[in-house]
Design an enzyme around this catalytic site. Structure first.
Site, PDB file in Angstrom:
ATOM      1  N   GLU A 184      70.236  35.477  40.115  1.00 29.99           N
ATOM      2  CA  GLU A 184      70.513  35.817  41.512  1.00 29.99           C
ATOM      3  C   GLU A 184      69.961  37.209  41.851  1.00 29.99           C
ATOM      4  OE1 GLU A 184      74.565  34.804  42.729  1.00 29.99           O
ATOM      5  OE2 GLU A 184      74.118  32.699  42.413  1.00 29.99           O
ATOM      6  N   GLU A 306      73.113  26.496  38.482  1.00 33.16           N
ATOM      7  CA  GLU A 306      74.515  26.668  38.913  1.00 33.16           C
ATOM      8  C   GLU A 306      74.773  25.684  40.034  1.00 33.16           C
ATOM      9  OE1 GLU A 306      76.051  30.617  39.704  1.00 33.16           O
ATOM     10  OE2 GLU A 306      74.825  31.463  38.095  1.00 33.16           O
TER      11      GLU A 306
HETATM   12  O1  AHR Z   1      79.439  30.925  38.809  1.00 36.62           O
HETATM   13  C1  AHR Z   1      80.002  32.048  39.407  1.00 36.62           C
HETATM   14  C2  AHR Z   1      78.967  32.980  40.010  1.00 36.62           C
HETATM   15  O2  AHR Z   1      78.306  32.350  41.057  1.00 36.62           O
HETATM   16  C3  AHR Z   1      77.855  33.413  39.105  1.00 36.62           C
HETATM   17  O3  AHR Z   1      78.216  34.484  38.307  1.00 36.62           O
HETATM   18  C4  AHR Z   1      76.781  33.812  40.055  1.00 36.62           C
HETATM   19  O4  AHR Z   1      75.496  33.661  39.524  1.00 36.62           O
HETATM   20  C5  AHR Z   1      77.046  32.928  41.267  1.00 36.62           C
HETATM   21  O5  AHR Z   1      77.065  33.661  42.433  1.00 36.62           O
END
Ligand code: AHR
Length: 519
Positions: A184, A306
């Protein structure tokens, strides 16, 4: 009150499985998991330490380890997430009593002792038989630090970092394939522009060497949801220097204020969430279109590293630890998302649900009081029922369906209606694939709250003779498993699939997921 967009007659739905049109092999990495130093994902989830009264194997929780073994986890991502860009790997090696403590600045300010570090993670991956996926620190780390980490893990030569690893008790280098260069980068990983990040990627990447036959699969920190410009810029500026680029997509009602309860929701909230989950197909298509244009030979993978549901934290749990319950609704999000990943498996090379234990849409919840209890969530059961899809060959399915959507009143009230979408949701969804032993695995989902459906499946290019399967369902879509009642939502044998003259008739109840094996 949700309403149907299209109606079909009460007769059986007619569907076709095109066994004569095999697609791509479903990458097993689509069944990947994600573990972050966040809440009790690592400490109390995967790891309790050798001296814990909770049964463990060299410090790893035995019950959690065995449950994950049964899922055939192909790849595990670590140490974050946002945590990755705050993590300095050298703090997590060497004698445990000498490791410095750290404050987890992203997640509740919790102090942790670094007792779970590189050795503990890579050994766990070896024990699980899965590929490790390391997220390197671009945001607050240095090029030297990242380069040395790769050397420490993968060099078998007489090099300084290999010597340090040996001094810490590990002689042979580990195999590390997947390496993320940042996470991110547009947000917690450094608040960069895509142009700036692309340059950073190029710089860090230059010093990550392939040691001793180890070949890194280099992953760029990709876009969030609808940020197509990020993908475009990275594809142009990083191009073939990366083998993969990530995408993060959460089924979430919005980023400001309450995200809603995991277990208390109404019909509008239910259908809206499933529609939002299914919108991932449009998002993948758009990122993929950019990638197809810039990389027509399909050498760069799109990694949804994710994904999953993000609800409010359970009342009474530690703020910032993202501990949430997991209902049958979450199981639908898992099944519907996996169906989409199967469909785009030619470009979607990996997906990592967030996260494996105790955080967001987890497979497993462990008791926060440390009593040693564990529950398997409805999402766990979807992953378990779907294991035959790993490495099977995707088959197209035609399945007509009614579509429902949340009421107009509901979405008008929502904060993020800028996108003007009511997020329609088909009641029926399916995914099929041909397994290595020649049988067909068919996953079928009916998300309707009240309507059972009977579906006749015809097969093109397959002679079906035998069928068996399991069903995941419950009285209410808000039902979940907890420490008192751990088996409320769990699979049972499914008897309502019958074969007659090569036609498979399935009577699928409302609110259910059925996975069939057809020979
Ligand atoms: O999964 C939780 C968080 O969500 C992670 O640390 C981040 O990469 C995303 O914003």
């Amino acid at each position: 009150m949700a309403f149907a967009l299209t109606a079909t007659a009460a007769e059986n739905v007619k569907a076709t499985i095109h066994a004569n049109e095999p697609g791509a092999k479903i990458n097993r990495e689509i069944y990947g998991q994600f573990s972050e130093h966040l809440g009790s994902c690592i400490y109390g989830g995967l790891w309790v330490g050798e001296n814990s009264p909770i049964p463990n194997i060299n410090g790893y929780r035995k019950d959690v380890f065995e449950a994950l073994q049964a899922l055939r986890v192909p790849v595990l991502r670590w140490p974050g997430g946002c945590f990755a860009d705050d993590y300095h790997w050298m703090d997590g090696i060497g004698p445990k009593d000498k490791r410095p403590s750290l404050r987890n600045n992203n997640w509740g300010g919790t102090i942790e002792d670094n007792s779970f570090g590189t050795h503990e993670f890579l050994n766990l991956c070896e024990m699980l038989g899965c590929e490790p996926y390391i997220s390197g620190n671009v945001g607050s780390g240095t090029v030297k630090e990242m380069a040395q980490w790769v050397e420490y893990m993968t060099s078998d030569g007489d090099t300084p970092m290999a010597r340090l690893r040996r001094a810490n008790g590990r002689d042979k280098a580990w195999k590390v394939k997947y390496f993320g260069i940042g996470n991110e980068a547009w947000g917690c990983g450094g608040n960069m522009t895509p142009e700036y990040y692309s340059d950073e990627f190029r710089k860090f990447n230059t010093y990550l060497r392939d040691y001793t036959g180890n070949r890194l699969y280099r992953i760029a920190s990709g876009a969030s949801d609808y940020d197509y410009d990020w993908t475009k810029v990275c594809m142009e500026k990083i191009g073939g220097r990366m083998q993969g680029i990530s995408l993060h997509y959460y089924t979430c009602t919005g980023w400001d204020g309450s995200k809603g309860s995991a277990t208390k929701f109404n019909t509008d909230q239910y259908y809206w969430a499933l529609g939002k989950c299914l919108e991932i197909e449009e998002v993948i298509k758009k990122h993929k279109a950019i990638m197809d244009e810039k990389d027509p030979k399909n050498t760069i993978g799109l990694l949804v590293d994710e994904w999953g549901t993000w609800w409010d934290e359970e009342p009474g749990t530690i703020p910032g630890h993202l501990y949430q319950q997991n209902a049958l609704r979450d199981a639908f999000v898992a099944a519907l998302s996996l169906n989409v990943f199967h469909k785009y498996t030619d470009r979607v090379k990996m997906a990592n649900i967030a996260q494996v234990v105790n955080v967001l849409q987890s497979m497993i919840l462990t008791d926060q009081e440390g009593t040693g209890h564990m529950v398997l969530t409805p999402t766990y059961w979807v992953f378990q029922m779907y294991t035959p899809f790993q490495e099977a060959t995707h088959l197209p399915v035609d399945l007509p369906t009614e579509t429902v959507q949340c009421s107009t009143d509901y979405w008008k009230k929502k904060q993020d209606t800028k996108d003007n979408s009511t997020r329609p949701c088909p009641l029926l969804s399916a995914s099929a694939a041909k397994t290595k032993d020649g049988s067909i695995v068919l996953a079928l989902t009916n998300v309707s709250l009240d309507k059972a459906q009977t579906i006749d499946f015809n097969f093109a290019g397959f002679n079906a003779k035998q069928v068996s399967g399991r069903i995941l369902t419950s009285k209410n879509v808000a039902d979940y498993n907890d420490f008192k009642n751990p088996n409320v939502v769990a699979p049972t044998d499914f008897k309502d699939a019958k074969l007659k003259k090569g036609v498979l008739t399935v009577k699928i109840p409302a609110k259910s997921i059925v996975v069939l094996n057809i020979k």
